[in-house]
Design a protein around this motif. Structure first.
Motif, short mmCIF file in Angstrom:
data_model
loop_
_atom_site.label_atom_id
_atom_site.label_comp_id
_atom_site.label_asym_id
_atom_site.label_seq_id
_atom_site.Cartn_x
_atom_site.Cartn_y
_atom_site.Cartn_z
N ASP A 2 0.82 -1.20 0.00
CA ASP A 2 0.00 0.00 0.00
C ASP A 2 0.86 1.25 0.00
OD1 ASP A 2 -2.22 -1.56 0.00
OD2 ASP A 2 -2.47 -1.53 2.18
N VAL A 3 1.98 1.20 0.74
CA VAL A 3 2.88 2.35 0.78
C VAL A 3 3.49 2.59 -0.60
CG1 VAL A 3 4.99 3.26 1.78
CG2 VAL A 3 3.35 2.04 3.22
N GLN A 4 3.87 1.49 -1.28
CA GLN A 4 4.46 1.64 -2.61
C GLN A 4 3.44 2.19 -3.60
OE1 GLN A 4 5.91 -2.28 -3.39
NE2 GLN A 4 7.77 -2.01 -2.21
N LYS A 5 2.19 1.72 -3.51
CA LYS A 5 1.16 2.23 -4.42
C LYS A 5 0.92 3.71 -4.19
CE LYS A 5 -1.48 -2.03 -5.22
NZ LYS A 5 -2.79 -2.69 -5.06
N LYS A 6 1.09 4.17 -2.97
CA LYS A 6 0.80 5.55 -2.65
C LYS A 6 1.87 6.50 -3.15
CE LYS A 6 -0.34 8.53 1.29
NZ LYS A 6 -0.53 8.60 2.76
N PHE A 7 3.11 6.07 -3.10
CA PHE A 7 4.21 6.99 -3.39
C PHE A 7 4.90 6.72 -4.72
CE2 PHE A 7 4.14 9.25 0.52
CZ PHE A 7 3.79 8.36 1.51
N LEU A 8 4.67 5.59 -5.35
CA LEU A 8 5.35 5.25 -6.60
C LEU A 8 4.50 5.69 -7.78
CD1 LEU A 8 7.94 3.81 -7.59
CD2 LEU A 8 6.55 1.75 -7.87
N CYS A 9 5.07 6.55 -8.61
CA CYS A 9 4.34 7.02 -9.79
C CYS A 9 4.16 5.85 -10.76
CB CYS A 9 5.10 8.16 -10.46
SG CYS A 9 4.32 8.78 -11.97
N PRO A 10 2.94 5.57 -11.23
CA PRO A 10 2.73 4.41 -12.11
C PRO A 10 3.24 4.60 -13.53
CG PRO A 10 0.68 5.61 -11.81
CD PRO A 10 1.69 6.27 -10.92
N ARG A 11 3.58 5.83 -13.91
CA ARG A 11 4.06 6.09 -15.28
C ARG A 11 5.58 5.88 -15.33
NH1 ARG A 11 0.87 10.44 -13.96
NH2 ARG A 11 2.75 11.66 -13.56
N LEU A 12 6.03 5.17 -16.32
CA LEU A 12 7.47 5.01 -16.51
C LEU A 12 8.09 6.31 -16.98
CD1 LEU A 12 9.91 3.06 -16.53
CD2 LEU A 12 9.36 2.57 -18.93
N VAL A 13 7.44 6.98 -17.92
CA VAL A 13 7.90 8.25 -18.47
C VAL A 13 6.77 9.26 -18.37
CG1 VAL A 13 8.88 9.42 -20.47
CG2 VAL A 13 9.41 7.01 -20.08
N ASP A 14 7.08 10.46 -17.93
CA ASP A 14 6.06 11.50 -17.80
C ASP A 14 5.92 12.34 -19.06
OD1 ASP A 14 5.22 11.13 -14.99
OD2 ASP A 14 7.31 11.63 -14.57
N TYR A 15 7.04 12.85 -19.56
CA TYR A 15 7.01 13.74 -20.73
C TYR A 15 8.22 13.45 -21.62
CZ TYR A 15 3.70 16.54 -17.98
OH TYR A 15 2.63 16.96 -17.23
N LEU A 16 8.03 13.75 -22.89
CA LEU A 16 9.13 13.78 -23.84
C LEU A 16 9.04 15.09 -24.60
CD1 LEU A 16 10.57 10.83 -25.81
CD2 LEU A 16 10.44 13.06 -26.89
N ALA A 17 10.13 15.82 -24.67
CA ALA A 17 10.10 17.17 -25.25
C ALA A 17 11.26 17.36 -26.21
CB ALA A 17 10.15 18.23 -24.14
N ILE A 18 11.06 18.27 -27.16
CA ILE A 18 12.11 18.71 -28.07
C ILE A 18 12.34 20.19 -27.79
CG2 ILE A 18 12.83 18.98 -30.47
CD1 ILE A 18 10.94 16.75 -31.22
N VAL A 19 13.58 20.55 -27.52
CA VAL A 19 13.93 21.91 -27.11
C VAL A 19 14.96 22.46 -28.09
CG1 VAL A 19 14.94 23.33 -25.28
CG2 VAL A 19 13.43 21.42 -24.70
N GLY A 20 14.84 23.72 -28.41
CA GLY A 20 15.79 24.39 -29.30
C GLY A 20 15.39 25.84 -29.46
N ALA A 21 15.79 26.42 -30.57
CA ALA A 21 15.44 27.81 -30.88
C ALA A 21 14.64 27.83 -32.17
CB ALA A 21 16.69 28.67 -31.01
#
Length: 751
Positions: A2-21
């Motif tokens: 229960d502790v792990q379910k509460k604090f462990l984010c279920p998503r492996l990756v949150d965001y993917l971004a491309i950065v530049g100018a």
């Protein structure tokens, strides 16, 4: 669980971004693009924020800490992609998220290139007409043409720039040097000529992945695979591949490319169906990766198929349970190698005693990992103050964080203080330079750093040196307790006995901890029993191999035993009093009683006992979230039992197969047609020597480059809102492939 379910984010990756100018729009074709621009968010996936973790807009500065740099094709040293790690910590909750970034220089079209080509095509048509007139049978007309017609403006340009005109590709890269004000009557100054010849046709671009979980090496591999997929599609959909004529090839900048569309430059229309299809395939791959679940610690492993299993094996994600060391997916011994054992321990002492530290380096990756390594080596203690592995130079007012009144550990690029012209480092800050292995004390009054208590300090140094030296040993099985006459249980009993009563030290204890053989020195007349030969001189019970992972475990074990030594924290819980358990434990350490119980009260211990880390340890020890240090106290040192890497506990996990790759995708065809990296020189795709000789894009000196970087405007700019998926344009298309997990996936449980 229960502790792990509460604090462990279920998503492996949150965001993917491309950065530049974003591409600039200069007023005329002669204006050069700035050397450094403020980084911007060009594309993000998913387009909507997660409720528990909105995308931080300032992450773009961490991706490109010194701004978005534009360079020319001759800066070949910048051609290879680089990667590094940074952290984003919430101010209120203290939660840390990790950013893994791959930076590379992407070929772009020089601003005003279309107008330049138009002027040059006009010149070529005029030149062709003139040559046809010279070949005419009417010699009188030809003579009149040569004598009576004065040179036009374009002819003056051709005379000044005749060499680049001999190569069409070179002329595309060479800047226009038309000086209408000078009229061509005098040659420009060398500095003005150098400025005109500067061609910045490569722009720094970042692929960044944000996650709650520190799978640094595997995430880095994902980003490099994604870059290769985009490169393959970009090459596959170029006008040369789709059968365009040579005339269209010369105007390739007008044709949308995959990279151009993903970075917000290209415009998709009905004529770009190939590009649109490839962008759609890439975005589908990205959104499927963002749908992957996180492994449950000690229960499952997630096997992610990012490519076909015939091309690339699945990526294996797994987290250790609370009986093992927490996952450290980077070389923990890196600061030991960069600074040496003695200097590294001095820096670690500064951190333990709550000093302000600024660590700098030219290498982003070495900088951020060294800062994280220093903090990790404090286990089971926890650093209670701000930690910023990499503070961006281009972030507005970043230097104000160095004025904080509390202790901190902050990493900065080597050019940070040079760019902050009106800022002076506070007089109570220690400056550590990883590149020069130099520790600069504060400019103001400061106390001398107390040495580590003895003999614990000497023992720790010997353990760390032996661990580092083991990596240089031949690749063979090192002596371990299982190979020697001492069983693991006997070794554990010996370590517990000797740590509690170091007066009666056996020769084996002295060999392991003090680094010498008592038989050779004649200190103790030790006679081994039958079948019990003396240990070899290089024997160390904490080293179970000469690979990097085993050395890191040996380093962590040595640090845990150092903190639990007789003159530090052994049995310190006997001197604590629990004042409250709910809602948060409040535990008081009786410092005077604790100090009187130590055999030796050193100046280091007197300061150490009053730190917030020790105070927090007293509370955390009531219900520790990780008990690996307790297992080390009982003599468990084998990585198979306490190691953090998946290779040591992979067989005990239930596999979860997650497929990102689609066998029916056209990405496979594009990937197969992608040529291997060629030898040509510049990344624009040209292999002409004449082009490199005729186009100068490098700066004459580093000072020129730095001066332009310092003078560039890095103030925050407007972030465009159209940064979502462009190939999958409708919500229905995105929802068909993007399914982020909302709970942990445990085999046998119904979500």
């Amino acid at each position: 669980m229960d502790v792990q379910k509460k604090f462990l984010c279920p998503r492996l990756v949150d965001y993917l971004a491309i950065v530049g100018a974003r591409p600039t729009s200069p007023r005329n074709v002669n204006s050069a693009s700035p050397a450094v621009q403020v980084p911007e968010l060009l594309r993000r996936y998913p387009a909507e924020d997660h409720k528990d973790f909105p995308l931080p807009l300032d992450m773009v500065y961490f991706c490109q800490p010194e701004g978005c740099v534009s360079v020319g094709p001759k800066r070949t040293a910048l051609r290879d992609a680089t990667s590094f790690v940074f952290t984003l910590t919430e101010k209120d909750s203290g939660k840390s998220r990790y950013g893994i970034c791959v930076n590379f220089y992407r070929p772009i079209d020089r601003p005003g290139a279309g107008a330049t080509r138009e002027r040059r095509d006009t010149h070529l048509r005029r030149e062709s007409w003139r040559k046809s007139m010279e070949k005419s049978s009417d010699s009188a007309f030809s003579s009149d043409y040569r004598s009576n017609l004065g040179p036009s403006d374009s002819e003056r340009e051709s005379r000044r720039d005749s060499e680049p005109m001999s190569h069409l590709t070179a002329s595309r890269l060479a800047p226009i040097s038309g000086d209408s004000e000078s009229g061509g009557s005098h040659s420009p100054s060398p500095r003005a000529s150098r400025k005109r010849q500067r061609v910045r046709n490569h722009s720094l671009t970042s692929l960044c992945l944000l996650s709650h979980h520190p799978f640094f090496s595997i995430f880095r591999e994902c980003l490099f695979i994604l870059k290769r997929l985009i490169d393959a599609c970009n090459e596959n959909s170029s006008p040369r591949r789709v059968g365009a004529s040579r005339q269209i090839n010369s105007y390739e900048c007008c044709y949308p490319s995959v990279w151009g569309v993903l970075t917000g430059k290209g415009i998709l229309d009905a004529t770009a169906s190939v590009v649109l299809h490839d962008v759609r395939e890439i975005e589908t791959w990205i959104l499927r990766l963002l749908s992957a679940p996180v492994p449950v610690p000690g229960k499952t492993r997630v096997e992610v198929e990012v490519l076909s299993p015939h091309i690339h094996p699945p990526l294996n994600f797994a987290l250790p349970d609370h009986t093992r060391f927490s996952l450290v997916d980077f070389p923990l011994h890196l600061p030991l190698e960069l600074l040496g054992v003695d200097t590294c321990l001095n820096v670690l002492s500064l951190i333990i005693l709550e000093n302000k530290l600024v660590i700098q380096s030219r290498d982003y990756n070495a900088l951020s990992m060294s800062v994280m390594a220093f903090i990790t080596l404090l286990y089971p203690l926890e650093y209670m103050f701000p930690v910023i592995p990499l503070l961006p130079t281009c972030m507005s007012c970043a230097e104000q964080l160095l004025l904080a009144p509390t202790p901190y550990v902050i990493g900065i690029p080597a050019s940070f203080l040079m760019f902050k012209k009106n800022f002076k480092l506070p007089d109570d800050v220690w400056l550590i330079d990883l590149d020069s292995n130099k520790v600069t004390p504060p400019s103001g009054d400061h106390e001398e750093l107390p040495p580590l208590p003895e003999p614990e300090g000497n023992i720790l140094k010997n353990h760390l040196r032996q661990a580092l030296n083991s990596m240089n040993a031949p690749n063979q099985s090192l002596p371990t307790p299982s190979h020697s006459s001492t069983t693991p249980r006997e070794l554990g009993n010996m370590l517990r006995r000797e740590s509690l009563n170091p007066i009666h030290q056996t020769p084996q204890y002295q060999q392991v901890n003090l680094g010498y053989n008592p038989l050779q020195r004649g200190d103790i007349p030790y006679m081994p029993g039958p079948g019990h030969p003396p240990p070899p001189q290089s024997f160390n019970p904490f080293i179970y191999g000469n690979d990097v992972d085993s050395v890191d475990i040996a380093t962590r074990v040595a640090m845990v035993r150092f903190f639990n030594s007789q003159n530090l924290l052994v049995n310190f819980t006997e001197h604590t009093r629990t004042l409250r358990l709910y809602p948060r434990p409040v535990v008081a350490l009786q410092i005077n009683s604790f100090l009187r119980s130590r055999p030796r009260i050193s100046p280091f211990l007197q300061k150490f006992a009053r730190t917030q880390a020790v105070e927090f340890l007293a509370e955390w020890s009531l219900t520790p979230s990780n008990v690996a240090f307790l297992r080390v106290h009982t003599g468990v040192c084998d990585p198979q039992q306490i190691g953090d890497k998946v290779k040591w506990f992979n067989d005990n996990l239930d596999p979860i197969v997650f497929r990102v790759w689609d066998d029916n995708s056209s990405l496979a065809t594009a990937l197969n047609q992608l040529p291997q990296p060629e030898q040509p020189t510049d990344e624009s795709g040209s292999d002409s020597e004449g082009e490199n000789n005729s186009t100068s894009s490098s700066y004459s000196s580093l000072s020129d480059f730095v001066s332009e970087m310092v003078s560039s405007d890095l103030s925050p700019s407007f972030l465009a809102s159209d940064t979502g998926a462009v190939g999958l344009s409708t919500t229905e298309e995105v929802q068909a492939v993007y399914h982020p997990p909302s709970s942990l996936q445990i085999p046998g449980e119904v979500p």
